[in-house]
Design a protein around this motif. Structure first.
Motif, mmCIF file in Angstrom:
data_model
loop_
_atom_site.group_PDB
_atom_site.id
_atom_site.type_symbol
_atom_site.label_atom_id
_atom_site.label_comp_id
_atom_site.label_asym_id
_atom_site.label_seq_id
_atom_site.Cartn_x
_atom_site.Cartn_y
_atom_site.Cartn_z
ATOM 1 N N ALA A 53 53.759 -88.601 -91.141
ATOM 2 C CA ALA A 53 52.544 -88.069 -90.515
ATOM 3 C C ALA A 53 52.510 -88.461 -89.043
ATOM 4 C CB ALA A 53 51.294 -88.585 -91.223
ATOM 5 N N GLY A 54 51.841 -87.633 -88.249
ATOM 6 C CA GLY A 54 51.721 -87.916 -86.826
ATOM 7 C C GLY A 54 50.392 -87.438 -86.284
ATOM 8 N N TYR A 55 50.284 -87.474 -84.977
ATOM 9 C CA TYR A 55 49.053 -87.087 -84.299
ATOM 10 C C TYR A 55 49.087 -85.622 -83.865
ATOM 11 C CZ TYR A 55 48.184 -92.073 -84.056
ATOM 12 O OH TYR A 55 47.978 -93.381 -84.391
ATOM 13 N N GLY A 56 50.264 -85.025 -83.861
ATOM 14 C CA GLY A 56 50.432 -83.694 -83.291
ATOM 15 C C GLY A 56 50.597 -83.826 -81.786
ATOM 16 N N ALA A 57 51.274 -82.880 -81.178
ATOM 17 C CA ALA A 57 51.484 -82.933 -79.728
ATOM 18 C C ALA A 57 50.125 -82.915 -79.029
ATOM 19 C CB ALA A 57 52.338 -81.758 -79.278
ATOM 20 N N HIS A 58 49.919 -83.866 -78.125
ATOM 21 C CA HIS A 58 48.663 -83.955 -77.393
ATOM 22 C C HIS A 58 48.927 -84.487 -75.991
ATOM 23 C CE1 HIS A 58 49.239 -87.840 -79.396
ATOM 24 N NE2 HIS A 58 48.544 -88.383 -78.406
ATOM 25 N N VAL A 92 57.753 -93.521 -84.451
ATOM 26 C CA VAL A 92 58.668 -92.910 -83.485
ATOM 27 C C VAL A 92 57.817 -92.262 -82.414
ATOM 28 C CG1 VAL A 92 60.479 -91.204 -83.099
ATOM 29 C CG2 VAL A 92 60.434 -92.518 -85.229
ATOM 30 N N HIS A 93 58.057 -92.654 -81.173
ATOM 31 C CA HIS A 93 57.302 -92.111 -80.048
ATOM 32 C C HIS A 93 58.059 -90.917 -79.487
ATOM 33 C CE1 HIS A 93 55.495 -91.840 -76.053
ATOM 34 N NE2 HIS A 93 54.429 -92.237 -76.703
ATOM 35 N N GLY A 94 57.413 -89.757 -79.450
ATOM 36 C CA GLY A 94 58.072 -88.521 -79.060
ATOM 37 C C GLY A 94 58.045 -88.267 -77.567
ATOM 38 N N TRP A 95 58.320 -89.257 -76.756
ATOM 39 C CA TRP A 95 58.411 -89.093 -75.305
ATOM 40 C C TRP A 95 59.179 -90.293 -74.761
ATOM 41 C CZ3 TRP A 95 57.088 -91.348 -70.630
ATOM 42 C CH2 TRP A 95 57.063 -90.492 -69.516
ATOM 43 N N GLY A 96 59.855 -90.153 -73.663
ATOM 44 C CA GLY A 96 60.519 -91.295 -73.027
ATOM 45 C C GLY A 96 61.664 -91.866 -73.831
ATOM 46 N N GLY A 99 49.750 -91.591 -66.462
ATOM 47 C CA GLY A 99 49.840 -91.194 -65.060
ATOM 48 C C GLY A 99 49.338 -89.792 -64.816
ATOM 49 N N THR A 100 50.143 -88.977 -64.129
ATOM 50 C CA THR A 100 49.753 -87.619 -63.758
ATOM 51 C C THR A 100 49.649 -86.696 -64.967
ATOM 52 O OG1 THR A 100 52.059 -87.084 -63.324
ATOM 53 C CG2 THR A 100 50.709 -87.755 -61.436
ATOM 54 N N GLY A 101 50.115 -87.144 -66.107
ATOM 55 C CA GLY A 101 49.970 -86.375 -67.337
ATOM 56 C C GLY A 101 51.267 -86.200 -68.077
ATOM 57 N N LEU A 102 51.165 -86.178 -69.400
ATOM 58 C CA LEU A 102 52.313 -85.949 -70.265
ATOM 59 C C LEU A 102 51.812 -85.437 -71.605
ATOM 60 C CD1 LEU A 102 52.428 -88.421 -72.553
ATOM 61 C CD2 LEU A 102 53.144 -89.692 -70.555
ATOM 62 N N VAL A 103 52.702 -84.779 -72.320
ATOM 63 C CA VAL A 103 52.434 -84.332 -73.675
ATOM 64 C C VAL A 103 53.397 -85.099 -74.571
ATOM 65 C CG1 VAL A 103 52.479 -82.381 -75.270
ATOM 66 C CG2 VAL A 103 51.680 -82.059 -72.917
ATOM 67 N N HIS A 104 52.875 -85.666 -75.644
ATOM 68 C CA HIS A 104 53.732 -86.451 -76.541
ATOM 69 C C HIS A 104 53.181 -86.400 -77.957
ATOM 70 C CE1 HIS A 104 51.480 -90.482 -76.978
ATOM 71 N NE2 HIS A 104 50.627 -89.577 -76.588
ATOM 72 N N ASP A 105 53.918 -86.988 -78.869
ATOM 73 C CA ASP A 105 53.499 -87.152 -80.253
ATOM 74 C C ASP A 105 54.034 -88.492 -80.721
ATOM 75 O OD1 ASP A 105 52.476 -86.750 -82.784
ATOM 76 O OD2 ASP A 105 53.894 -85.186 -83.354
ATOM 77 N N GLU A 106 53.419 -89.020 -81.742
ATOM 78 C CA GLU A 106 53.920 -90.209 -82.421
ATOM 79 C C GLU A 106 53.927 -89.886 -83.900
ATOM 80 O OE1 GLU A 106 51.238 -92.738 -79.392
ATOM 81 O OE2 GLU A 106 50.748 -90.948 -80.533
ATOM 82 N N VAL A 107 55.028 -90.228 -84.586
ATOM 83 C CA VAL A 107 55.180 -89.897 -85.998
ATOM 84 C C VAL A 107 55.601 -91.153 -86.748
ATOM 85 C CG1 VAL A 107 56.467 -88.476 -87.661
ATOM 86 C CG2 VAL A 107 55.807 -87.513 -85.438
ATOM 87 N N ALA A 108 54.949 -91.395 -87.891
ATOM 88 C CA ALA A 108 55.277 -92.558 -88.714
ATOM 89 C C ALA A 108 56.651 -92.402 -89.341
ATOM 90 C CB ALA A 108 54.231 -92.744 -89.803
#
Length: 190
Positions: free
Chosen positions: A33-38, A55-59, A75-84
């Motif tokens: 499960a995750g948060y969905g891209a936000h 698992v962090h879906g960025w960087g 910072g200036t903005g990013l889109v990411h997700d985190e999934v268990a």
């Protein structure tokens, strides 16, 4: 947000009374499960993994495990997700208003090591400090002053530690202490 997420807000002082602190949430994610891209911008998100993995879906897509701390500067903005991961995830997410609007986004992970069960996490900011302890069964540790979040096997709470004495916590527990510059920030709502 995906199915399989339970989120509970522990502290939410949107009026600026806790300086840069916007929110502390306890999140539980089922496996996969995750948060969905936000999107985030001009906020720092500090994640403390209590159990499981995330698992962090960025960087670089790092995997955070129990005891690890992720520090995301949107910072200036990013889109990411985190999934268990396959074992789910139980974590604390703390949102802090950025100290430097307009900076480039960044993410780093502070790894937990068995030799360093307690100590300060360098957040790279003067207005917020984080101290973490992983307290083993039947051990009691002194805890510095500040806003405490205590996680035991059965529950998570913020504020003073009930019935264990001021400044001490008995395990098993994970303890996070936030020391915050409580000066009312310019963005605060009266």
């Amino acid at each position: 947000m995906d199915e399989g997420l339970i989120s509970r807000h522990l502290v939410e002082p949107y009026d600026g009374s806790a300086g840069p602190l916007l929110r502390i949430a306890e999140d539980r994610l089922l496996p996969g499960a995750g948060y969905g891209a936000h999107r985030h911008a001009d906020v720092d998100v500090v994640v403390v993994v209590l159990s499981g993995s995330l698992v962090h879906g960025w960087g670089g897509r790092p995997t955070l495990r129990a005891g690890d701390v992720g520090v995301l500067r949107a910072g200036t903005g990013l889109v990411h997700d985190e999934v268990a991961g396959a074992d789910g995830a139980h974590l604390l997410q703390t949102y802090l208003r950025t100290t430097t609007p307009g900076q480039e986004p960044g993410h780093r992970v502070v790894r937990w090591t068995a030799g360093a069960r307690r100590g300060w996490v360098d957040l790279g900011r003067a207005d917020a400090r984080l101290w973490i302890a992983r307290v083993p069964d039947d051990e009691t540790v002194p805890v510095p002053p500040g806003l405490r979040v205590v996680a035991t096997r059965d529950r998570v709470w913020a504020g003073p530690v009930p019935s264990t004495g001021e400044g001490r916590v008995t395990g098993p527990a994970t303890v996070c202490v936030w020391q915050l510059d409580r000066a009312r920030p310019l963005w605060a709502v009266e």
